[in-house]
Scaffold this motif. Structure first.
Motif, PDB file in Angstrom:
ATOM      1  N   VAL A 116       0.837  -1.201   0.000  1.00 12.84           N
ATOM      2  CA  VAL A 116       0.000   0.000   0.000  1.00 12.84           C
ATOM      3  C   VAL A 116       0.874   1.254   0.000  1.00 12.84           C
ATOM      4  O   VAL A 116       0.571   2.235  -0.676  1.00 12.84           O
ATOM      5  CB  VAL A 116      -0.973  -0.019   1.206  1.00 12.84           C
ATOM      6  CG1 VAL A 116      -1.688   1.311   1.365  1.00 12.84           C
ATOM      7  CG2 VAL A 116      -1.980  -1.149   1.045  1.00 12.84           C
ATOM      8  N   GLY A 117       1.990   1.201   0.725  1.00 14.61           N
ATOM      9  CA  GLY A 117       2.919   2.326   0.759  1.00 14.61           C
ATOM     10  C   GLY A 117       3.513   2.650  -0.607  1.00 14.61           C
ATOM     11  O   GLY A 117       3.900   3.781  -0.877  1.00 14.61           O
ATOM     12  N   LYS A 118       3.567   1.640  -1.471  1.00 16.41           N
ATOM     13  CA  LYS A 118       4.073   1.841  -2.835  1.00 16.41           C
ATOM     14  C   LYS A 118       2.931   2.107  -3.813  1.00 16.41           C
ATOM     15  O   LYS A 118       3.129   2.118  -5.026  1.00 16.41           O
ATOM     16  CB  LYS A 118       4.873   0.620  -3.280  1.00 16.41           C
ATOM     17  CG  LYS A 118       6.120   0.397  -2.463  1.00 16.41           C
ATOM     18  CD  LYS A 118       7.264   0.079  -3.378  1.00 16.41           C
ATOM     19  CE  LYS A 118       8.537  -0.058  -2.586  1.00 16.41           C
ATOM     20  NZ  LYS A 118       9.453   1.020  -2.841  1.00 16.41           N
ATOM     21  N   ASN A 119       1.728   2.299  -3.278  1.00 13.66           N
ATOM     22  CA  ASN A 119       0.534   2.554  -4.095  1.00 13.66           C
ATOM     23  C   ASN A 119       0.294   1.456  -5.127  1.00 13.66           C
ATOM     24  O   ASN A 119      -0.053   1.738  -6.273  1.00 13.66           O
ATOM     25  CB  ASN A 119       0.604   3.924  -4.779  1.00 13.66           C
ATOM     26  CG  ASN A 119       0.555   5.047  -3.780  1.00 13.66           C
ATOM     27  OD1 ASN A 119      -0.255   5.020  -2.848  1.00 13.66           O
ATOM     28  ND2 ASN A 119       1.418   6.026  -3.946  1.00 13.66           N
ATOM     29  N   LEU A 120       0.512   0.211  -4.716  1.00 13.35           N
ATOM     30  CA  LEU A 120       0.286  -0.922  -5.609  1.00 13.35           C
ATOM     31  C   LEU A 120      -0.999  -1.640  -5.218  1.00 13.35           C
ATOM     32  O   LEU A 120      -1.190  -1.991  -4.049  1.00 13.35           O
ATOM     33  CB  LEU A 120       1.432  -1.934  -5.516  1.00 13.35           C
ATOM     34  CG  LEU A 120       2.787  -1.531  -6.091  1.00 13.35           C
ATOM     35  CD1 LEU A 120       3.838  -2.563  -5.733  1.00 13.35           C
ATOM     36  CD2 LEU A 120       2.678  -1.385  -7.600  1.00 13.35           C
ATOM     37  N   SER A 121      -1.863  -1.867  -6.193  1.00 13.65           N
ATOM     38  CA  SER A 121      -3.022  -2.723  -5.958  1.00 13.65           C
ATOM     39  C   SER A 121      -2.519  -4.163  -5.905  1.00 13.65           C
ATOM     40  O   SER A 121      -1.397  -4.465  -6.344  1.00 13.65           O
ATOM     41  CB  SER A 121      -4.031  -2.563  -7.087  1.00 13.65           C
ATOM     42  OG  SER A 121      -3.484  -3.057  -8.294  1.00 13.65           O
ATOM     43  N   VAL A 122      -3.340  -5.060  -5.398  1.00 13.19           N
ATOM     44  CA  VAL A 122      -2.959  -6.469  -5.402  1.00 13.19           C
ATOM     45  C   VAL A 122      -2.738  -6.930  -6.839  1.00 13.19           C
ATOM     46  O   VAL A 122      -1.790  -7.663  -7.128  1.00 13.19           O
ATOM     47  CB  VAL A 122      -4.025  -7.338  -4.688  1.00 13.19           C
ATOM     48  CG1 VAL A 122      -3.697  -8.813  -4.832  1.00 13.19           C
ATOM     49  CG2 VAL A 122      -4.119  -6.971  -3.216  1.00 13.19           C
ATOM     50  N   ASN A 123      -3.581  -6.463  -7.740  1.00 12.38           N
ATOM     51  CA  ASN A 123      -3.470  -6.844  -9.142  1.00 12.38           C
ATOM     52  C   ASN A 123      -2.129  -6.400  -9.733  1.00 12.38           C
ATOM     53  O   ASN A 123      -1.424  -7.187 -10.379  1.00 12.38           O
ATOM     54  CB  ASN A 123      -4.638  -6.243  -9.935  1.00 12.38           C
ATOM     55  CG  ASN A 123      -4.754  -6.818 -11.322  1.00 12.38           C
ATOM     56  OD1 ASN A 123      -4.564  -8.015 -11.516  1.00 12.38           O
ATOM     57  ND2 ASN A 123      -5.071  -5.964 -12.284  1.00 12.38           N
ATOM     58  N   GLU A 124      -1.759  -5.153  -9.513  1.00 11.86           N
ATOM     59  CA  GLU A 124      -0.492  -4.629 -10.048  1.00 11.86           C
ATOM     60  C   GLU A 124       0.705  -5.310  -9.371  1.00 11.86           C
ATOM     61  O   GLU A 124       1.697  -5.633 -10.030  1.00 11.86           O
ATOM     62  CB  GLU A 124      -0.428  -3.111  -9.851  1.00 11.86           C
ATOM     63  CG  GLU A 124       0.737  -2.464 -10.571  1.00 11.86           C
ATOM     64  CD  GLU A 124       0.744  -2.679 -12.087  1.00 11.86           C
ATOM     65  OE1 GLU A 124       1.846  -2.826 -12.643  1.00 11.86           O
ATOM     66  OE2 GLU A 124      -0.339  -2.721 -12.701  1.00 11.86           O
ATOM     67  N   PHE A 125       0.605  -5.535  -8.077  1.00 11.65           N
ATOM     68  CA  PHE A 125       1.665  -6.216  -7.331  1.00 11.65           C
ATOM     69  C   PHE A 125       1.870  -7.623  -7.884  1.00 11.65           C
ATOM     70  O   PHE A 125       3.003  -8.074  -8.058  1.00 11.65           O
ATOM     71  CB  PHE A 125       1.289  -6.237  -5.852  1.00 11.65           C
ATOM     72  CG  PHE A 125       2.356  -6.736  -4.916  1.00 11.65           C
ATOM     73  CD1 PHE A 125       3.695  -6.454  -5.117  1.00 11.65           C
ATOM     74  CD2 PHE A 125       2.000  -7.464  -3.793  1.00 11.65           C
ATOM     75  CE1 PHE A 125       4.671  -6.894  -4.226  1.00 11.65           C
ATOM     76  CE2 PHE A 125       2.957  -7.902  -2.904  1.00 11.65           C
ATOM     77  CZ  PHE A 125       4.296  -7.627  -3.122  1.00 11.65           C
ATOM     78  N   ALA A 126       0.775  -8.294  -8.186  1.00  9.84           N
ATOM     79  CA  ALA A 126       0.853  -9.646  -8.747  1.00  9.84           C
ATOM     80  C   ALA A 126       1.549  -9.621 -10.107  1.00  9.84           C
ATOM     81  O   ALA A 126       2.424 -10.450 -10.375  1.00  9.84           O
ATOM     82  CB  ALA A 126      -0.548 -10.235  -8.864  1.00  9.84           C
ATOM     83  N   LYS A 127       1.169  -8.673 -10.949  1.00 11.17           N
ATOM     84  CA  LYS A 127       1.795  -8.568 -12.275  1.00 11.17           C
ATOM     85  C   LYS A 127       3.289  -8.321 -12.166  1.00 11.17           C
ATOM     86  O   LYS A 127       4.085  -8.941 -12.861  1.00 11.17           O
ATOM     87  CB  LYS A 127       1.154  -7.430 -13.074  1.00 11.17           C
ATOM     88  CG  LYS A 127      -0.216  -7.737 -13.606  1.00 11.17           C
ATOM     89  CD  LYS A 127      -0.750  -6.532 -14.380  1.00 11.17           C
ATOM     90  CE  LYS A 127      -2.184  -6.730 -14.797  1.00 11.17           C
ATOM     91  NZ  LYS A 127      -2.734  -5.524 -15.441  1.00 11.17           N
ATOM     92  N   GLN A 128       3.664  -7.390 -11.297  1.00  7.93           N
ATOM     93  CA  GLN A 128       5.083  -7.026 -11.177  1.00  7.93           C
ATOM     94  C   GLN A 128       5.918  -8.125 -10.535  1.00  7.93           C
ATOM     95  O   GLN A 128       7.079  -8.310 -10.889  1.00  7.93           O
ATOM     96  CB  GLN A 128       5.232  -5.730 -10.382  1.00  7.93           C
ATOM     97  CG  GLN A 128       4.740  -4.509 -11.122  1.00  7.93           C
ATOM     98  CD  GLN A 128       4.973  -3.227 -10.347  1.00  7.93           C
ATOM     99  OE1 GLN A 128       5.816  -3.161  -9.459  1.00  7.93           O
ATOM    100  NE2 GLN A 128       4.209  -2.194 -10.685  1.00  7.93           N
ATOM    101  N   SER A 129       5.341  -8.847  -9.580  1.00  2.96           N
ATOM    102  CA  SER A 129       6.109  -9.859  -8.842  1.00  2.96           C
ATOM    103  C   SER A 129       6.087 -11.237  -9.490  1.00  2.96           C
ATOM    104  O   SER A 129       6.958 -12.063  -9.221  1.00  2.96           O
ATOM    105  CB  SER A 129       5.577  -9.973  -7.410  1.00  2.96           C
ATOM    106  OG  SER A 129       4.261 -10.501  -7.397  1.00  2.96           O
ATOM    107  N   GLY A 130       5.065 -11.498 -10.325  1.00  2.00           N
ATOM    108  CA  GLY A 130       4.935 -12.824 -10.897  1.00  2.00           C
ATOM    109  C   GLY A 130       4.304 -13.825  -9.940  1.00  2.00           C
ATOM    110  O   GLY A 130       4.364 -15.034 -10.156  1.00  2.00           O
ATOM    111  N   VAL A 131       3.696 -13.332  -8.865  1.00  2.00           N
ATOM    112  CA  VAL A 131       2.994 -14.171  -7.896  1.00  2.00           C
ATOM    113  C   VAL A 131       1.502 -13.916  -8.092  1.00  2.00           C
ATOM    114  O   VAL A 131       1.087 -12.775  -8.274  1.00  2.00           O
ATOM    115  CB  VAL A 131       3.427 -13.816  -6.448  1.00  2.00           C
ATOM    116  CG1 VAL A 131       2.652 -14.630  -5.421  1.00  2.00           C
ATOM    117  CG2 VAL A 131       4.936 -14.021  -6.279  1.00  2.00           C
ATOM    118  N   SER A 132       0.701 -14.955  -8.050  1.00  2.00           N
ATOM    119  CA  SER A 132      -0.729 -14.796  -8.340  1.00  2.00           C
ATOM    120  C   SER A 132      -1.429 -13.893  -7.320  1.00  2.00           C
ATOM    121  O   SER A 132      -1.036 -13.822  -6.157  1.00  2.00           O
ATOM    122  CB  SER A 132      -1.431 -16.154  -8.375  1.00  2.00           C
ATOM    123  OG  SER A 132      -1.583 -16.676  -7.075  1.00  2.00           O
TER     124      SER A 132
END
Length: 79
Positions: free
Chosen positions: A13-29
């Protein structure tokens, strides 16, 4: 929520990442990230933790230290 899940959520949240965007960037579902954050998956693998830490821009040790520090506190309380 587990301490590790809470830590990941706060950093995300501190990086303003949604779960969806975080998943895309990290490669974790998305579902796996959600399960970690909610404490359903309380023991994610080191590979997954490494991907999440890299995406969050923190050392893996920071997430692991947080995890094991809490476990040590619980062990002290149980004695």
């Amino acid at each position: 929520m587990t301490p590790i899940g809470e830590k990941i959520r706060v950093l995300r949240v501190g990086k303003n990442l949604s779960v969806n965007e975080f998943a895309k960037q990290s490669g974790v579902s998305k579902s796996y990230i959600s399960n970690i954050e909610r404490g359903v998956q309380a023991n994610p693998s080191l590979i997954v933790m490494g991907k999440l830490a890299k995406t969050l821009g923190v050392p893996l040790e920071e997430l692991l230290t947080h995890k094991y520090a809490h476990a040590e506190e619980e062990n002290k309380d149980a004695k």
